[in-house]
Motif scaffolding. Sequence first.
Motif, PDB file in Angstrom:
ATOM      1  N   VAL A   1       0.850  -1.184   0.000  1.00 29.70           N
ATOM      2  CA  VAL A   1       0.000   0.000   0.000  1.00 29.70           C
ATOM      3  C   VAL A   1       0.888   1.237   0.000  1.00 29.70           C
ATOM      4  CG1 VAL A   1      -1.789   1.279   1.235  1.00 29.70           C
ATOM      5  CG2 VAL A   1      -1.823  -1.212   1.245  1.00 29.70           C
ATOM      6  N   THR A   2       0.623   2.153  -0.925  1.00 27.70           N
ATOM      7  CA  THR A   2       1.425   3.362  -1.021  1.00 27.70           C
ATOM      8  C   THR A   2       1.085   4.326   0.118  1.00 27.70           C
ATOM      9  OG1 THR A   2      -0.139   4.644  -2.352  1.00 27.70           O
ATOM     10  CG2 THR A   2       1.325   3.125  -3.532  1.00 27.70           C
ATOM     11  N   THR A   3       1.873   5.387   0.204  1.00 23.44           N
ATOM     12  CA  THR A   3       1.626   6.429   1.208  1.00 23.44           C
ATOM     13  C   THR A   3       0.671   7.496   0.691  1.00 23.44           C
ATOM     14  OG1 THR A   3       3.543   7.685   0.438  1.00 23.44           O
ATOM     15  CG2 THR A   3       3.916   6.080   2.192  1.00 23.44           C
ATOM     16  N   GLU A   4       0.207   7.348  -0.548  1.00 23.81           N
ATOM     17  CA  GLU A   4      -0.667   8.352  -1.144  1.00 23.81           C
ATOM     18  C   GLU A   4      -1.937   8.524  -0.315  1.00 23.81           C
ATOM     19  OE1 GLU A   4      -3.225   9.042  -5.267  1.00 23.81           O
ATOM     20  OE2 GLU A   4      -1.667   7.499  -5.182  1.00 23.81           O
ATOM     21  N   ARG A   5      -2.248   9.777  -0.024  1.00 27.28           N
ATOM     22  CA  ARG A   5      -3.409  10.070   0.814  1.00 27.28           C
ATOM     23  C   ARG A   5      -4.562  10.547  -0.068  1.00 27.28           C
ATOM     24  NH1 ARG A   5      -2.236  10.083   6.079  1.00 27.28           N
ATOM     25  NH2 ARG A   5      -3.987  11.442   6.669  1.00 27.28           N
ATOM     26  N   PRO A   6      -5.692   9.860  -0.003  1.00 26.50           N
ATOM     27  CA  PRO A   6      -6.851  10.285  -0.801  1.00 26.50           C
ATOM     28  C   PRO A   6      -7.417  11.588  -0.245  1.00 26.50           C
ATOM     29  CG  PRO A   6      -7.458   8.494   0.657  1.00 26.50           C
ATOM     30  CD  PRO A   6      -5.974   8.649   0.784  1.00 26.50           C
ATOM     31  N   PRO A   7      -8.252  12.290  -1.025  1.00 22.59           N
ATOM     32  CA  PRO A   7      -8.811  13.561  -0.555  1.00 22.59           C
ATOM     33  C   PRO A   7      -9.615  13.450   0.737  1.00 22.59           C
ATOM     34  CG  PRO A   7      -9.094  13.357  -2.926  1.00 22.59           C
ATOM     35  CD  PRO A   7      -8.606  12.028  -2.438  1.00 22.59           C
ATOM     36  N   ILE A   8     -10.241  12.298   0.970  1.00 21.98           N
ATOM     37  CA  ILE A   8     -11.022  12.084   2.192  1.00 21.98           C
ATOM     38  C   ILE A   8     -10.558  10.789   2.845  1.00 21.98           C
ATOM     39  CG2 ILE A   8     -13.324  11.685   3.160  1.00 21.98           C
ATOM     40  CD1 ILE A   8     -14.481  13.291   0.845  1.00 21.98           C
ATOM     41  N   ILE A   9     -10.343  10.836   4.147  1.00 20.57           N
ATOM     42  CA  ILE A   9      -9.943   9.654   4.907  1.00 20.57           C
ATOM     43  C   ILE A   9     -10.802   9.563   6.159  1.00 20.57           C
ATOM     44  CG2 ILE A   9      -8.090   8.526   6.219  1.00 20.57           C
ATOM     45  CD1 ILE A   9      -6.084   9.993   4.429  1.00 20.57           C
ATOM     46  N   LEU A  10     -11.386   8.401   6.401  1.00 18.36           N
ATOM     47  CA  LEU A  10     -12.083   8.144   7.662  1.00 18.36           C
ATOM     48  C   LEU A  10     -11.137   7.434   8.629  1.00 18.36           C
ATOM     49  CD1 LEU A  10     -15.684   6.920   6.682  1.00 18.36           C
ATOM     50  CD2 LEU A  10     -15.049   9.056   7.849  1.00 18.36           C
ATOM     51  N   ALA A  11     -10.947   8.034   9.791  1.00 22.14           N
ATOM     52  CA  ALA A  11     -10.158   7.389  10.837  1.00 22.14           C
ATOM     53  C   ALA A  11     -11.054   6.556  11.748  1.00 22.14           C
ATOM     54  CB  ALA A  11      -9.402   8.441  11.646  1.00 22.14           C
ATOM     55  N   THR A  12     -12.260   7.072  12.010  1.00 22.53           N
ATOM     56  CA  THR A  12     -13.289   6.335  12.746  1.00 22.53           C
ATOM     57  C   THR A  12     -14.629   6.599  12.071  1.00 22.53           C
ATOM     58  OG1 THR A  12     -13.732   8.151  14.303  1.00 22.53           O
ATOM     59  CG2 THR A  12     -12.062   6.525  14.944  1.00 22.53           C
ATOM     60  N   PRO A  13     -15.515   5.601  12.075  1.00 24.21           N
ATOM     61  CA  PRO A  13     -15.388   4.273  12.669  1.00 24.21           C
ATOM     62  C   PRO A  13     -14.336   3.447  11.934  1.00 24.21           C
ATOM     63  CG  PRO A  13     -17.309   4.338  11.268  1.00 24.21           C
ATOM     64  CD  PRO A  13     -16.780   5.737  11.308  1.00 24.21           C
ATOM     65  N   THR A  14     -13.934   2.352  12.551  1.00 23.43           N
ATOM     66  CA  THR A  14     -12.952   1.471  11.943  1.00 23.43           C
ATOM     67  C   THR A  14     -13.640   0.287  11.274  1.00 23.43           C
ATOM     68  OG1 THR A  14     -12.704   0.320  14.054  1.00 23.43           O
ATOM     69  CG2 THR A  14     -11.167   2.123  13.593  1.00 23.43           C
ATOM     70  N   CYS A  15     -12.920  -0.352  10.369  1.00 26.02           N
ATOM     71  CA  CYS A  15     -13.464  -1.497   9.637  1.00 26.02           C
ATOM     72  C   CYS A  15     -13.953  -2.577  10.598  1.00 26.02           C
ATOM     73  CB  CYS A  15     -12.399  -2.094   8.717  1.00 26.02           C
ATOM     74  SG  CYS A  15     -11.808  -0.999   7.420  1.00 26.02           S
ATOM     75  N   GLY A  16     -15.189  -3.004  10.398  1.00 24.37           N
ATOM     76  CA  GLY A  16     -15.726  -4.094  11.202  1.00 24.37           C
ATOM     77  C   GLY A  16     -16.241  -3.697  12.560  1.00 24.37           C
ATOM     78  N   GLN A  17     -16.253  -2.404  12.871  1.00 24.40           N
ATOM     79  CA  GLN A  17     -16.730  -1.962  14.181  1.00 24.40           C
ATOM     80  C   GLN A  17     -18.188  -2.369  14.379  1.00 24.40           C
ATOM     81  OE1 GLN A  17     -15.622   2.066  15.196  1.00 24.40           O
ATOM     82  NE2 GLN A  17     -17.450   2.363  16.457  1.00 24.40           N
ATOM     83  N   VAL A  18     -18.520  -2.843  15.569  1.00 27.47           N
ATOM     84  CA  VAL A  18     -19.880  -3.275  15.886  1.00 27.47           C
ATOM     85  C   VAL A  18     -20.604  -2.146  16.618  1.00 27.47           C
ATOM     86  CG1 VAL A  18     -21.299  -4.956  17.124  1.00 27.47           C
ATOM     87  CG2 VAL A  18     -19.186  -5.693  15.990  1.00 27.47           C
ATOM     88  N   VAL A  19     -21.790  -1.798  16.126  1.00 25.27           N
ATOM     89  CA  VAL A  19     -22.587  -0.712  16.702  1.00 25.27           C
ATOM     90  C   VAL A  19     -24.007  -1.223  16.888  1.00 25.27           C
ATOM     91  CG1 VAL A  19     -23.342   1.679  16.465  1.00 25.27           C
ATOM     92  CG2 VAL A  19     -21.173   0.945  15.435  1.00 25.27           C
ATOM     93  N   PRO A  20     -24.646  -0.949  18.034  1.00 25.95           N
ATOM     94  CA  PRO A  20     -26.026  -1.408  18.220  1.00 25.95           C
ATOM     95  C   PRO A  20     -27.018  -0.491  17.505  1.00 25.95           C
ATOM     96  CG  PRO A  20     -25.295  -0.217  20.151  1.00 25.95           C
ATOM     97  CD  PRO A  20     -24.104  -0.304  19.239  1.00 25.95           C
ATOM     98  N   PRO A  21     -28.214  -0.970  17.190  1.00 30.61           N
ATOM     99  CA  PRO A  21     -29.244  -0.075  16.653  1.00 30.61           C
ATOM    100  C   PRO A  21     -29.463   1.091  17.616  1.00 30.61           C
ATOM    101  CG  PRO A  21     -29.933  -2.367  16.486  1.00 30.61           C
ATOM    102  CD  PRO A  21     -28.692  -2.363  17.318  1.00 30.61           C
TER     103      PRO A  21
END
Length: 255
Positions: free
Chosen positions: A149-169
């Motif tokens: 994976v390169t260091t290239e940063r896309p125009p928008i980055i989500l730091a949170t939530p994280t992949c697979g995070q579980v959230v209740p209704p």
Amino acid sequence: MAVSRMLALAAIAASVALISCSTPGSGPPTALPTASPSPPPATTPPVTAEPAISITSPTAGETVSVPFTVTGDANTFEAEVTVDVVDQSGLQDCVRGVTATSGSGTPGTFEAVLAFPPEVDPLPIVVRAYSHSAKDGSIVDLVEVPVTVTTERPPIILATPTCGQVVPPGGLILVTGTAAVFEAALNVEVRNASGVAVVELPVMAEECCVESPFSARLTLPTDLPPGRYDVVAFDLSAKDGSVQHEFPVQIEVRG
């Protein structure tokens, strides 16, 4: 006179020998038939079963930038496939569950977009695809492809939530990240498996047009059915208003 007599006797002896060795009515000796060699037994090539899962993109050794798309073929129970990436230490950087176009005996295809914050140095990772055993939930049919994976940063980055995070209704999601977009304006949506937005939220980054942080709080509907959803940050093109620079992170809604 003696010589003539000897020759005559020799001729008589030869005639007698010829008569004694011949059988009346017999022809020349018949050759015995020679058996043809039997052909070797035919061999049937072994049948090689197709793997239950294969990754067609990216390919081994390829360099990718986030977000990137993983595609492949699958023939798994209920067409379920999990795609993730792990780094050299074995830590999982992102995970996404997808449903192939078909399964349970019928081959299909799958596609998964993986998005996570890039590192300051190129990151060697392993892209994995697998299914879970219907018997005990263990990982089966695992395939792996090493990429960087390169260091290239896309125009928008989500730091949170994280992949697979579980959230209740009805749960609260803290949405944070960075953006370098026109007028510092972006949008965050929660989309269901069909791509329909169930929550929409406008967000402002701290500065226009340069990478700067943003944060917002997003509350899920209390009646949201359990399942997989995408939290997607994006902005709209100043030229034609189309959606661009999508950064999707999959979460699981579970009570």
